[in-house]
Design an enzyme around this catalytic site. Sequence first.
Site, PDB file in Angstrom:
ATOM      1  CG  LEU A   1      -1.920  -1.326   1.265  1.00 19.53           C
ATOM      2  CD1 LEU A   1      -2.793  -0.986   2.727  1.00 19.53           C
ATOM      3  CD2 LEU A   1      -2.205  -1.532   0.395  1.00 19.53           C
TER       4      LEU A   1
ATOM      5  CE  LYS B   1       3.161   7.604   4.690  1.00 18.49           C
ATOM      6  NZ  LYS B   1       2.299   7.474   5.933  1.00 18.49           N
TER       7      LYS B   1
ATOM      8  CE1 TYR C   1      -0.964  -0.295   5.697  1.00 17.17           C
ATOM      9  CE2 TYR C   1      -0.129  -2.256   6.785  1.00 17.17           C
ATOM     10  CZ  TYR C   1      -1.292  -1.502   6.378  1.00 17.17           C
ATOM     11  OH  TYR C   1      -2.404  -1.853   6.862  1.00 17.17           O
TER      12      TYR C   1
ATOM     13  CG  HIS D   1      50.954  20.353  -4.313  1.00 17.20           C
ATOM     14  ND1 HIS D   1      50.922  19.691  -3.021  1.00 17.20           N
ATOM     15  CD2 HIS D   1      52.054  19.660  -5.045  1.00 17.20           C
ATOM     16  CE1 HIS D   1      51.819  19.285  -2.820  1.00 17.20           C
ATOM     17  NE2 HIS D   1      52.708  19.480  -3.822  1.00 17.20           N
TER      18      HIS D   1
ATOM     19  CB  ALA E   1      51.211  23.416  -7.313  1.00 17.62           C
TER      20      ALA E   1
END
EC number: 2.7.7.23
Length: 456
Positions: free
Chosen positions: A11, A25, A103, A363, A380
């Site tokens: 359900l 829900k 449910y 980096h 980097a």
Amino acid sequence: MKMTPFSVVILAAGKGTRMYSDLPKVLHPIAGKSMVKHVIDTVKQMDAKQIHLVYGHGGDLLKTHLKTEPLNWVLQAEQLGTGHAMQQAATFFADDENILMLYGDTPLITAQTLTRLIAAKPANGIALLTVELADPTGYGRIIRQNGSVVAIVEQKDASPTQLTICEVNTGVMVASGASFKKWLSRLNNQNAQGEYYITDIIAMANQEGYSVQAVQANTLMEVEGANNHLQLAALERFYQQTQAEKLLLSGVSLMDPHRFDLRGSLQYGKDIQIDVNVILEGEVKLGNRVRIGAGCILKNCVVGDDVDIKPYSVFENAIIGNKAQVGPFARLRPGAKLEAESHVGNFVEIKNAHIGKGSKVNHLAYVGDAEVGENCNLGAGVITCNYDGANKFKTTIGNNVFVGSDVQLIAPVNIADGATIGAGATITKNIAENELVISRVPQRHIQGWQRPTKKK
């Protein structure tokens, strides 16, 4: 003894007003998966003949969310109670099968409990799932006579004496298809709510001399529903605590089991160490001796042996080889693959790229749509410029390549083995094996330079 074939009715037509949400829900999640999907997955473990899903509010959303599930969709256009919902599904019931009613908002129900319930169903009778509550307020009370269940009385219809009863109905029951169809056709809505209560069939069964037996759930939480976000959060915490306890008992080290979330499935080896606030989503596989630092998120990842994942790193659809080091604050996006002993450091993003064995991107770099060979070093600020605003292009880097800081690699471009690229270069052409490439504006020296001053 062979089990009678059974089908399931779930359900899932309720709106969930107290959720204050446009989402139906049953689509609200527990551990990253909708409540109704939890129920469906449990039923699929049990070899049910058919799964009927009764829907109403938000039907289009439900059908989209569950489009791959083997469901028979049953519309309940008006929500007039549980009995009315079952009436809509009854036309699909075979007389000689059992019907298990569930449910969509009780996500933690277990296959073991449901199997016990089905086994307890008497011939031509009903088996109910019940639970004892310290505070039964709001639940239908189980009325017994000589041990058998003779009625279920809803809170609003209960007498003062009946309100003292602590054994309550969970709403889960099983009966034969023939019995359900017979009793459902006799339901009326003469009650305080003006609804058709499925629980009224208990009295009908007793009047006809059929037995009604009750089986108690192992825990309250496995039959607890969620009508609001507070209850939803309670179910989430119980579920997560249960998962954490299973992992701890299986040898996984969780620094704080109350600050760990598993939102999917986890395969793991030995000597796993997981720090606080780690979230694992989807399907995650961890090898042996993996360490995961605080605040990391891994989704659909495969992690090899002896990998060190430093704090606050985020991975999705990534593969990490043995003895690799990643992070802190690293991001591996879909398609990232790090080979053994590679290093990906802080504030580095890897997307759809292969980093070879022993290579380092330590980096502040972005490597996307790229192939990086073995034992390379990307400094980097290195960026693979893979997107021209319309299309993406690939960068290919060979083995033993050194890329200096702040280099832009404009794809498509190929860097051959052993090449070295000086800091600050913008690379637009292929680089041959063992070449040194420098691409920068010549440095100028201006003597006696006067800085501008602010006007007073």
